[in-house]
Enzyme design. Structure first.
Site, PDB file in Angstrom:
ATOM      1  N   ASP A  49     -20.293 -23.545  -1.251  1.00 54.59           N
ATOM      2  CA  ASP A  49     -18.930 -24.110  -1.186  1.00 54.59           C
ATOM      3  C   ASP A  49     -18.742 -25.221  -0.147  1.00 54.59           C
ATOM      4  OD1 ASP A  49     -18.645 -22.027  -2.978  1.00 54.59           O
ATOM      5  OD2 ASP A  49     -16.990 -21.052  -1.932  1.00 54.59           O
ATOM      6  N   ASP A  87     -16.561 -23.378  -5.388  1.00 51.59           N
ATOM      7  CA  ASP A  87     -15.345 -22.629  -5.681  1.00 51.59           C
ATOM      8  C   ASP A  87     -14.579 -23.442  -6.720  1.00 51.59           C
ATOM      9  OD1 ASP A  87     -14.139 -20.210  -4.933  1.00 51.59           O
ATOM     10  OD2 ASP A  87     -12.745 -21.176  -3.547  1.00 51.59           O
ATOM     11  N   HIS A  89     -11.412 -22.945  -9.091  1.00 54.21           N
ATOM     12  CA  HIS A  89     -10.290 -22.133  -9.568  1.00 54.21           C
ATOM     13  C   HIS A  89      -9.465 -22.834 -10.641  1.00 54.21           C
ATOM     14  CE1 HIS A  89     -11.093 -19.238  -6.499  1.00 54.21           C
ATOM     15  NE2 HIS A  89     -10.773 -20.031  -5.493  1.00 54.21           N
ATOM     16  N   HIS A  93      -4.228 -19.765  -9.850  1.00 52.90           N
ATOM     17  CA  HIS A  93      -5.218 -18.675  -9.713  1.00 52.90           C
ATOM     18  C   HIS A  93      -4.650 -17.496  -8.898  1.00 52.90           C
ATOM     19  CE1 HIS A  93      -9.011 -16.747  -8.325  1.00 52.90           C
ATOM     20  NE2 HIS A  93      -9.373 -17.054  -9.562  1.00 52.90           N
ATOM     21  N   HIS A 122      -6.239 -24.076  -3.623  1.00 61.67           N
ATOM     22  CA  HIS A 122      -7.437 -24.801  -3.178  1.00 61.67           C
ATOM     23  C   HIS A 122      -8.467 -24.882  -4.298  1.00 61.67           C
ATOM     24  CE1 HIS A 122      -8.584 -20.570  -2.593  1.00 61.67           C
ATOM     25  NE2 HIS A 122      -9.841 -20.971  -2.705  1.00 61.67           N
ATOM     26  N   LYS A 147     -17.696 -20.683  -9.392  1.00 60.98           N
ATOM     27  CA  LYS A 147     -17.196 -19.298  -9.287  1.00 60.98           C
ATOM     28  C   LYS A 147     -15.698 -19.294  -9.042  1.00 60.98           C
ATOM     29  CE  LYS A 147     -18.593 -19.145  -4.451  1.00 60.98           C
ATOM     30  NZ  LYS A 147     -17.244 -18.989  -3.872  1.00 60.98           N
ATOM     31  N   CYS A 192     -17.189 -16.382   1.774  1.00 67.62           N
ATOM     32  CA  CYS A 192     -18.120 -16.627   0.667  1.00 67.62           C
ATOM     33  C   CYS A 192     -19.589 -16.533   1.084  1.00 67.62           C
ATOM     34  CB  CYS A 192     -17.796 -17.966   0.008  1.00 67.62           C
ATOM     35  SG  CYS A 192     -16.163 -17.925  -0.782  1.00 67.62           S
TER      36      CYS A 192
HETATM   37 ZN   LIG Z   1     -11.327 -19.775  -3.491  1.00 71.27          ZN
END
Ligand SMILES: [Zn+2]
Length: 246
Positions: A49, A87, A89, A93, A122, A147, A192
């Site tokens: 990330d 990341d 989303h 989310h 984010h 993810k 993460c």
């Molecule tokens: Zn996130």
């Protein structure tokens, strides 16, 4: 004894756990196991990330987040295998405070799969905020694992979503490639990175977290808790200088 033989012996001893009971020497041992050469064909660097959202100017900046970029770029030269995570989303989310009326970022709620920290919006798919940091130089990276793209489920871990049921496929990918050891870097140490490292252990990999190639959010003591949990599960904490680049 030739240097090479001695090195192999140390590696064998370390991997057999023969030297794991030496108490105070514990912190030095990963260095013996990892510092004597390149990580090799059976090791992968996981870059977690390192995206615009998690550095200054992004929607969920991690303090000092961009400082990991040159450290990771340098490390990358030592690795035959590199995995990048992102990341990624949906809008609205479930991990966004804005999706829960009356909730503020950095509070927690219970979702069907358990406790969920709520974050500012984010890393929304396809936005500049979700793009990888532009100074990241990983020309030999072979796969990007995205993810957190299921709207109702977060995924700190690169291996398994927060419902603890849905696999991302990374474990299978690494195993099919013959990878035995992973070195985890990126953002953020206590979320993460830690969840990825713990799930890598659970999947049977030898796991190092390269501390100076990570930065933390540290929400209510989460950083100390994450290190404690990682160490209890056999994740080894090292520095980038412990990984030989040549
Ligand atoms: Zn996130």
């Amino acid at each position: 004894m030739h240097a090479m033989q001695r090195r192999n012996l140390l590696k064998t001893a370390a991997s057999a756990g023969l030297v794991s009971g030496l108490g105070g020497l514990g912190m030095a041992l990963p260095l013996l196991a990892s510092a004597k050469g390149r990580p090799g064909a059976k090791a992968a660097l996981i870059v977690v990330d390192v995206q615009n959202c998690f550095v200054d100017g992004g929607t969920l900046p991690v303090k000092g987040g961009a400082e990991v970029v040159p450290v990771i770029n340098k490390l990358a030269a030592a690795f035959d295998n590199i995995v990048v995570t992102q990341d990624w989303h949906t809008a609205g989310h479930a991990s966004f405070a804005s999706a829960h009326p009356g909730q503020k970022p950095f509070s927690s709620v219970k979702l069907d799969y358990g406790n969920q920290v709520l974050w500012p919006d984010h890393c929304v798919q396809g936005t500049e905020d979700a793009a990888l940091h532009k100074e990241l130089q990983l020309p030999t990276a072979q796969v990007i694992v995205r993810k957190g793209f299921n709207k109702g489920v977060d995924s700190y871990s690169a291996f398994e979503e927060a419902d603890r049921k849905t696999a991302t496929g990374l474990g299978g990918y690494l195993k099919q490639r013959g990878i035995k050891t992973v070195y985890v870097t990126g953002l953020a140490t206590d979320f993460c990175v830690a969840w990825t490292a713990l799930d890598a252990r659970k999947a049977g990999f030898e796991v190092y977290v390269i501390e100076d190639a990570t930065r933390a959010i540290d929400l209510n003591g989460s950083l100390a808790a994450a290190w404690k949990q990682m160490q209890a599960k056999g994740v080894k904490r090292i520095q980038s200088a412990d990984v030989a680049s040549a």
